[in-house]
Design an enzyme around this catalytic site. Structure first.
Site, short mmCIF file in Angstrom:
data_model
loop_
_atom_site.label_atom_id
_atom_site.label_comp_id
_atom_site.label_asym_id
_atom_site.label_seq_id
_atom_site.Cartn_x
_atom_site.Cartn_y
_atom_site.Cartn_z
N THR A 176 0.83 -1.20 0.00
CA THR A 176 0.00 0.00 0.00
C THR A 176 0.87 1.25 0.00
O THR A 176 2.04 1.22 0.39
CB THR A 176 -0.90 0.06 1.24
N ASP A 177 0.27 2.34 -0.41
CA ASP A 177 0.93 3.63 -0.23
C ASP A 177 0.85 4.01 1.25
O ASP A 177 0.10 3.41 2.03
CB ASP A 177 0.26 4.68 -1.12
N ALA A 178 1.63 5.02 1.61
CA ALA A 178 1.79 5.36 3.02
C ALA A 178 0.46 5.68 3.69
O ALA A 178 -0.30 6.53 3.20
CB ALA A 178 2.74 6.55 3.16
N ALA A 179 0.18 5.00 4.79
CA ALA A 179 -0.98 5.25 5.65
C ALA A 179 -2.32 5.00 4.96
O ALA A 179 -3.36 5.41 5.47
CB ALA A 179 -0.94 6.67 6.22
N ASP A 180 -2.30 4.32 3.80
CA ASP A 180 -3.52 4.23 3.01
C ASP A 180 -4.59 3.37 3.65
O ASP A 180 -5.77 3.66 3.54
CB ASP A 180 -3.18 3.70 1.61
#
Length: 942
Positions: free
Chosen positions: A244-248
């Protein structure tokens, strides 16, 4: 689960065993808690099994980033202008080698699965992250980024030099509201445009990893989109893992509001095919996983699947094998920033330069120049961006020109105005000492350098101020609490060197910071920040001491030639989280160029930018225009090489340059066929410079095109031959491009599509024959009724030229194949697979098929050109979800139309089947249905 295996039976340590056997053995030995600890991207160590801590991720968009000095190449948007696969492969190799060098330096603190390249297609040049991507075309982007991936990962059949990551999956092309927006598109566009670049690179370059995007697609957040498992893993066969992308996974709760809590979010994310979770606070990931397991939302086997995907790549990186087995294990810190890498960086910068216009001004002849005016805010800068590495050295255009033009006077003027700010409350001047300390000047004194600021207006309310005394920028770093003139560069996630000027009564100004505070002062001379600007203490008089444009005019009028370096700062008015407000140059730079041209018609514009610009006036008036992305450590020398004729420019645009942003629809419009985006659909009158465009210092002619055979079947390869000859007096590269114009396919038919290209070097008088083989896949599109890519029968035009607009040769071939299937009565027909639509939103449906609902206040209408009825039908069934009032439905077929009141009843959150009467005789029929309100329709059955 096998956990009590003796060391002698540790199959995972045996490098001679098959990879899957080793991976399965290792995962089987992990406890549940250990498995949980390995799902966050900062993977924990498991010492008892010899598993080191491992950080998944890191940046390498155009060189290894964020860890120290490394070779910095041009931005990806510039690399895409090279149209050079071989070069991209060598750049990828340098990135992979330098990643290994940092692994040698930093050990287990640095991982070898880095997050690059970005292959989101740039269907809108206002996108703030245009600089990171490889243009607007699936063929070009996949060929270049695929070559980069191969170079990064290496050519060994088992071991990887490093692991590359494609991002961001998928249809990620707006920064505004990216955490809450949904990219809505017809499935034809989804498969043939937005997904195609990922498919090609996964299948052909065998990239190890992909990263999901923040946005939703047709109502489903990307990290849980069914395309991740169904297409990326099952159909395309991703050999590694999804991250995942950051904090997604948290944003899916807090921004998309798709789930009620992190536990539901992480469970759905893992079940949907994601393997690793990016989150600054790994305890959130671990706690959420534990609760998901406790609540039965996840099974331990789900974690096993994810970890097998991750460790499959860690094994191939050589982590569990003797170093002498791995050909990349011997790369050390000595490989970092090697001279050969710098040479490739210079070559890349040279090859990325695009000559947009030239009426004989370029190349310049150094021996004839006596006075050269170098002007503009980009002339003495080498900007980096958020995903740049640390430059090992800097050569600005001004540096390089002075280095080369030893027999000429080289004058420089940035174009900034020198100003002073006087406090409206205390009539004292805003001052900085040589160390950057900020205060008001002593009462009654007019400070010299301490009170002077070089002011650049970047447009749209963005201003920078550089202290004459400290030669540093005014900033409110760190953390937006303290003012000083100490910033060497304008950069950062929060750009604390950018201020806005708010004009108030009496021509006074409030100076506003990036985070909404205001410069204020007190009687003691202290300058600080205030939450409001409602007293005279927050107001300043702005006095222009020296007008920058007048200095430009003066130098330009005395020079033999003017070189105006304009463009953007990658941290201002367009970057991650910020889309561009317009396509034009900042007004100050427009005025600078016009001022220089008025004083000296021998003015060349050198655009240095992260994206295309709308420069209709400049194109009409100036004799020469060059474009380069921010070109890394060798940009200054590369531009000088081109300006002085050592290298003939041969870069080609990877994006359509539009005449004006006014021709573009909303940045949230992903239906590119309706918005007339990209060269697939753009109107000729809207385009300033077409996709694939670029000039050189020579002329090439195209002859002898042959297409054989002229009639094809899906089993036949088409051989395309063409001869290209350099008829000019200068050696140069030429980018030869091959396009296909498909037969009419309805609303989605592109004007043409790129299928082959080659960049070739030709000395004067040299002729070369190029040969391409085109297979059935080149003549194929994903077809809605077929549910897969199929060859499209009919007459195809094969075009060869130097851009998508400049076609020099054309032949026609006929593809003989079965026609595409049509819809038949008795089968479910997803309404999203319609042949055309109007007034529709594409929202969450089921699987890969969205539902359709009316846009706000609009009438939704979908049309099918052909539905076959083997026998007459007297009713239509629809699957409907309606959270609003009951809505009517209009059904049209041929000359018959029926309005059915309240055909779409309220259903709440449930999908319900609705039956309506309508007579379809046997035979072929067109079909149209229209409705208003809030009802969503997923499929119909005749």
């Amino acid at each position: 689960m096998r956990r009590d295996v003796s060391p002698g039976q540790e199959l995972y340590r045996n490098p001679d065993l098959p990879l899957e056997e080793r991976v399965n053995d290792l995962v089987s030995r992990l406890t549940l808690e250990e498995k949980i600890s390995l799902i966050p991207v900062r993977q924990a160590a498991v010492p008892r099994l010899g598993i080191d801590p491992y950080p998944i991720g890191g940046e390498a968009a155009h060189g290894v980033a964020w860890v120290g000095k490394a070779t910095v190449f041009p931005q990806p948007v510039g690399l895409s202008c090279t149209w050079d696969r071989d070069l991209l492969g060598r750049i990828g190799e340098v990135i992979g080698v330098e990643a290994r060098a940092y692994r040698d330096i930093l050990g287990t603190e640095f991982g070898l699965t880095l997050w690059a390249p970005t292959v989101d297609l740039v269907r809108d040049p206002r996108w703030g992250r245009t600089e990171e991507a490889y243009g607007e075309d699936p063929c070009l982007a996949s060929e270049l980024a695929g070559s980069l991936v191969r170079g990064m990962q290496g050519d060994h059949p088992f071991y990887l030099r490093m692991g590359a990551t494609l991002k961001h999956f998928f249809a990620n092309n707006n920064e505004t509201d990216r955490g809450i927006s949904s990219s809505e598109m017809h499935p034809w566009l989804m498969h043939n445009y937005y997904l195609e670049v990922f498919r090609r690179i996964i299948e052909r370059a065998r990239v190890t990893c992909i990263m999901t995007a923040y946005n939703a697609v047709n109502g489903i957040p990307c990290l849980i989109h069914p395309a991740v498992k169904r297409l990326v893993k099952e159909e395309w066969g991703l050999p590694g893992f999804v991250v995942t992308d950051a904090a997604d996974f948290g944003m899916t709760v807090g921004m998309h509001a798709y789930f009620e809590d992190h536990v539901e979010s992480i469970a759905a994310t893992i079940r949907s095919g994601v393997d690793a979770i990016t989150e600054d606070d790994r305890t959130i990931v671990i706690d959420s996983l534990r609760h998901a397991l406790e609540r039965g939302l996840l099974k331990e086997e789900d974690l096993d699947t994810a970890l097998r995907n991750i460790f499959r790549i860690r094994f191939r990186l050589g982590e569990f094998d003797p170093p002498d087995r791995n050909p990349y294990a011997g790369i050390t810190k000595d490989a970092l920033c090697a001279p050969s890498h710098a040479r490739i960086a210079r070559e890349a910068a040279q090859k990325s330069v695009v000559l947009l216009k030239n009426r004989g001004l370029l190349p310049l002849h150094a021996h004839t120049l006596k006075r050269v005016a170098v002007v503009g805010p980009l002339a003495h800068e080498v900007h980096t961006d958020w995903y740049s590495g640390t430059l090992p050295y800097v050569v600005t255009p001004l540096d390089a020109l002075k280095e080369r033009l030893t027999g000429a006077e080289v004058w420089y003027e940035e174009g900034s105005s020198r100003v002073r700010f006087r406090s409206a409350a205390y009539h004292r001047w805003l001052a900085s000492d040589e160390k950057g300390n900020i205060s008001l000047s002593p009462p009654g004194e007019i400070p010299a350098a301490e009170g002077l600021w070089d002011w650049l207006d970047w447009g749209w309310g963005s201003h920078t101020f550089r202290s004459v005394a400290s030669r540093r920028y005014l900033t409110c770093a760190p953390e937006g609490t303290h003012l000083s003139a100490t910033a060497e560069q304008v950069r950062g996630w929060f750009v604390q060197e950018v201020f806005s000027l708010e004009e108030r009564v009496g021509g006074l100004y409030a100076i506003r910071t990036w985070h909404g505070k205001y410069l204020s002062c007190d009687v003691s001379g202290r300058v600080h920040l205030s939450d409001r600007a409602d007293t005279m203490r927050e107001l300043f008089e702005l006095e222009v001491v020296d007008e920058g444009l007048e200095r430009v005019r003066e130098l330009a009028g005395k020079a033999d030639v003017v070189l105006a370096f304009c463009g953007n700062n990658p941290y201002i008015n367009g970057k991650e989280t910020v889309d561009r407000p317009d396509l034009i140059l900042p007004p100050l730079q427009q005025a600078l160029v016009r001022t220089a041209f008025e004083a000296n018609p021998r003015t060349a514009l050198i655009l240095i930018g992260s994206y295309p610009f709308s420069i209709a006036w400049e194109d009409e008036h100036l004799p020469a225009i060059l474009y380069s992305s921010h070109g890394g450590q060798e940009m200054g020398r590369a531009l000088t090489d081109v300006l002085l004729g050592d290298v003939s420019p041969a870069g080609r645009l990877s994006l359509t340059w539009y005449r004006s942003s006014s021709v573009l629809s909303s940045i949230f419009d992903y239906q590119i066929h309706k918005g007339r985006r990209t060269y697939w659909y753009a109107r000729e009158e809207d385009v300033l410079y077409p996709f694939g465009y670029g000039l050189s210092y020579t002329e090439c002619v195209y002859t002898g095109m042959e297409c054989s055979p002229s009639r094809l079947t899906p089993e036949t390869e088409l051989t395309v031959k063409v001869r290209v000859r350099n008829v000019g007096a200068v050696a140069s590269d030429e980018v030869v491009q091959c396009y296909l114009v498909p037969p009419a396919m309805g609303a989605f038919s592109p004007r043409k599509v790129l299928v082959r290209f080659d960049r070739v070097h030709l000395v004067p008088g040299e002729e070369r024959e190029l040969t391409w083989l085109l297979a059935a896949g080149d003549f194929s599109f994903w077809h809605p009724a077929a549910g897969r890519r199929i060859p499209i029968p009919g007459r195809w035009k094969v075009q060869v030229g130097s851009s998508s607009r400049d076609i020099h040769l054309e032949e026609e071939v006929t593809l003989e194949a079965s026609g595409p299937p049509c819809w038949t009565a008795g089968t479910r027909i997803p309404v999203s697979l319609c042949d055309d639509f109007e007034g529709c939103r594409f929202v969450e449906g089921r699987d890969l098929y969205p539902a359709l609902r009316p846009s706000s206040g609009a009438t939704a209408r979908v049309r099918f050109k052909k539905v076959e009825c083997a026998a007459e039908r007297r009713e239509m069934r629809l699957l409907v979800r309606n959270r609003g009032e009951g809505a009517g439905l209009r059904v049209e077929s041929g000359m018959k139309s029926v309005n059915i009141a309240s055909a779409l009843p309220f259903t709440g959150d449930e999908w319900k089947e609705v039956v309506i009467p309508f007579h379809f005789p046997s035979g072929s029929h067109d079909l149209s249905i229209s409705w208003r309100g809030e009802a969503e329709i997923l499929w119909i059955v005749l």
